[in-house]
Design a protein around this motif. Structure first.
Motif, mmCIF file in Angstrom:
data_model
loop_
_atom_site.group_PDB
_atom_site.id
_atom_site.type_symbol
_atom_site.label_atom_id
_atom_site.label_comp_id
_atom_site.label_asym_id
_atom_site.label_seq_id
_atom_site.Cartn_x
_atom_site.Cartn_y
_atom_site.Cartn_z
ATOM 1 N N ASN A 46 7.774 4.700 137.753
ATOM 2 C CA ASN A 46 8.037 5.950 137.306
ATOM 3 C C ASN A 46 9.471 6.210 137.004
ATOM 4 O OD1 ASN A 46 6.137 8.492 137.851
ATOM 5 N ND2 ASN A 46 8.244 9.101 138.477
ATOM 6 N N GLY A 47 10.271 5.531 137.639
ATOM 7 C CA GLY A 47 11.600 5.885 137.415
ATOM 8 C C GLY A 47 12.456 4.996 138.392
ATOM 9 N N LYS A 68 1.963 8.775 136.517
ATOM 10 C CA LYS A 68 3.372 9.302 136.426
ATOM 11 C C LYS A 68 3.174 10.718 137.062
ATOM 12 C CE LYS A 68 7.128 9.446 133.847
ATOM 13 N NZ LYS A 68 8.351 8.847 134.749
ATOM 14 N N SER A 70 6.126 14.245 138.311
ATOM 15 C CA SER A 70 7.360 14.681 137.889
ATOM 16 C C SER A 70 8.049 15.378 139.105
ATOM 17 C CB SER A 70 7.224 15.318 136.925
ATOM 18 O OG SER A 70 6.442 16.364 136.863
ATOM 19 N N ASN A 71 7.459 15.411 140.236
ATOM 20 C CA ASN A 71 7.985 16.286 141.652
ATOM 21 C C ASN A 71 7.288 15.792 142.544
ATOM 22 O OD1 ASN A 71 5.366 17.671 141.872
ATOM 23 N ND2 ASN A 71 5.851 18.868 140.093
ATOM 24 N N TRP A 184 20.969 14.557 143.215
ATOM 25 C CA TRP A 184 19.914 15.091 142.348
ATOM 26 C C TRP A 184 19.951 14.040 140.929
ATOM 27 C CZ3 TRP A 184 17.301 19.438 142.201
ATOM 28 C CH2 TRP A 184 17.419 20.542 143.175
ATOM 29 N N LYS A 185 20.894 13.512 140.668
ATOM 30 C CA LYS A 185 20.718 12.558 139.503
ATOM 31 C C LYS A 185 19.836 11.233 139.946
ATOM 32 C CE LYS A 185 25.380 13.369 137.300
ATOM 33 N NZ LYS A 185 26.364 12.736 136.864
ATOM 34 N N LYS A 187 17.249 11.677 141.949
ATOM 35 C CA LYS A 187 15.876 12.263 141.970
ATOM 36 C C LYS A 187 15.346 12.521 140.735
ATOM 37 C CE LYS A 187 13.445 16.929 142.650
ATOM 38 N NZ LYS A 187 14.002 18.205 143.181
ATOM 39 N N ASP A 188 16.314 12.858 139.701
ATOM 40 C CA ASP A 188 15.789 12.950 138.166
ATOM 41 C C ASP A 188 15.307 11.426 137.635
ATOM 42 O OD1 ASP A 188 16.172 15.749 138.344
ATOM 43 O OD2 ASP A 188 18.036 15.650 137.222
ATOM 44 N N LEU A 191 12.215 10.394 138.934
ATOM 45 C CA LEU A 191 11.210 11.119 138.471
ATOM 46 C C LEU A 191 11.017 10.827 136.972
ATOM 47 C CD1 LEU A 191 11.382 14.369 140.648
ATOM 48 C CD2 LEU A 191 9.686 12.597 140.960
ATOM 49 N N GLY A 192 11.854 10.104 136.505
ATOM 50 C CA GLY A 192 11.668 9.788 134.895
ATOM 51 C C GLY A 192 12.210 10.729 133.987
ATOM 52 N N LYS A 193 13.242 11.616 134.679
ATOM 53 C CA LYS A 193 13.530 12.672 133.648
ATOM 54 C C LYS A 193 14.795 12.419 132.985
ATOM 55 C CE LYS A 193 11.581 16.408 136.627
ATOM 56 N NZ LYS A 193 11.795 17.490 137.364
#
Length: 193
Positions: A46-47, A68, A70-71, A184-185, A187-188, A191-193
């Motif tokens: 996923n990331g 996938k 995202s949260n 935070w970085k 986490k993102d 989550l593949g952000k």
């Protein structure tokens, strides 16, 4: 004719190289695979990213899921197994690391829900106390397997019995994906952000 043959050979070699590197990526010297098998199911990456504590690189975190996400809510609702892996980049005492996990849960779970989590948190603390030191290259897997629970593996060995409560798994995942994540970085990135 020779030029065309050489060009075709070069393009074929480049294509193979791109395909080979697409299967893995390198993050701070850690090979991150694009898939993992958990509970007999193939999961997709996923990331992934690096957990920093101040300026220090602590571990490379990787999240694997069947779909996938995202949260946190999507992660918990996703069908099938899930895996969060940590590959350590530096030596770290396991006891203090376990305390950081406890604080991460406290930062993300409502106070009135904490009392139900205490037995699981004590068991998690025992797991980290038993392992003493995490060395560079050591891996921790937190695997959610339906009808089994959360299986914790450290240094290639399962640590005790699975944590069967879905609420406990969600609380642990909130450390990384909750409203107040430890990083935070990271986490993102996971989550593949």
């Amino acid at each position: 004719m020779r030029f065309t043959t050489a060009l075709i050979g070069l393009l074929a070699a480049l294509t193979l190289q791109v395909c080979a590197t697409a299967a893995t990526m390198d993050i701070n010297g850690v090979k991150v695979e694009d898939s993992a098998v958990v509970g007999g199911s193939k999961l997709q990456l996923n990331g992934a990213g690096t957990r920093y504590k101040a300026v220090f690189k602590v571990y490379v975190g990787q999240l694997y899921t069947t779909t996938k996400v995202s949260n946190l809510e999507e992660l918990i609702a996703a069908p099938g197994p899930k895996r969060l892996s940590m590959v350590f980049l530096r030596e770290m005492e396991a006891g203090p690391f376990g305390k950081l996990l406890t604080r991460g849960v406290e930062d993300n779970v409502p106070k009135n829900a904490m009392s139900k989590l205490v037995p699981g948190m004590i068991r998690m603390g025992d797991i980290f106390s038993a392992n003493k030191v995490l060395e560079p290259g050591d891996v921790i897997h937190l695997d959610w397997i339906p009808n089994v629970g959360m299986v914790v593996s450290a240094k290639g060995k399962q640590q005790g019995e699975p944590f069967k409560e879905p609420e406990f798994f969600k609380a642990i995942m909130s450390i990384w994906f909750g409203e107040s994540p430890a990083d935070w970085k990271l986490k993102d990135a996971m989550l593949g952000k």
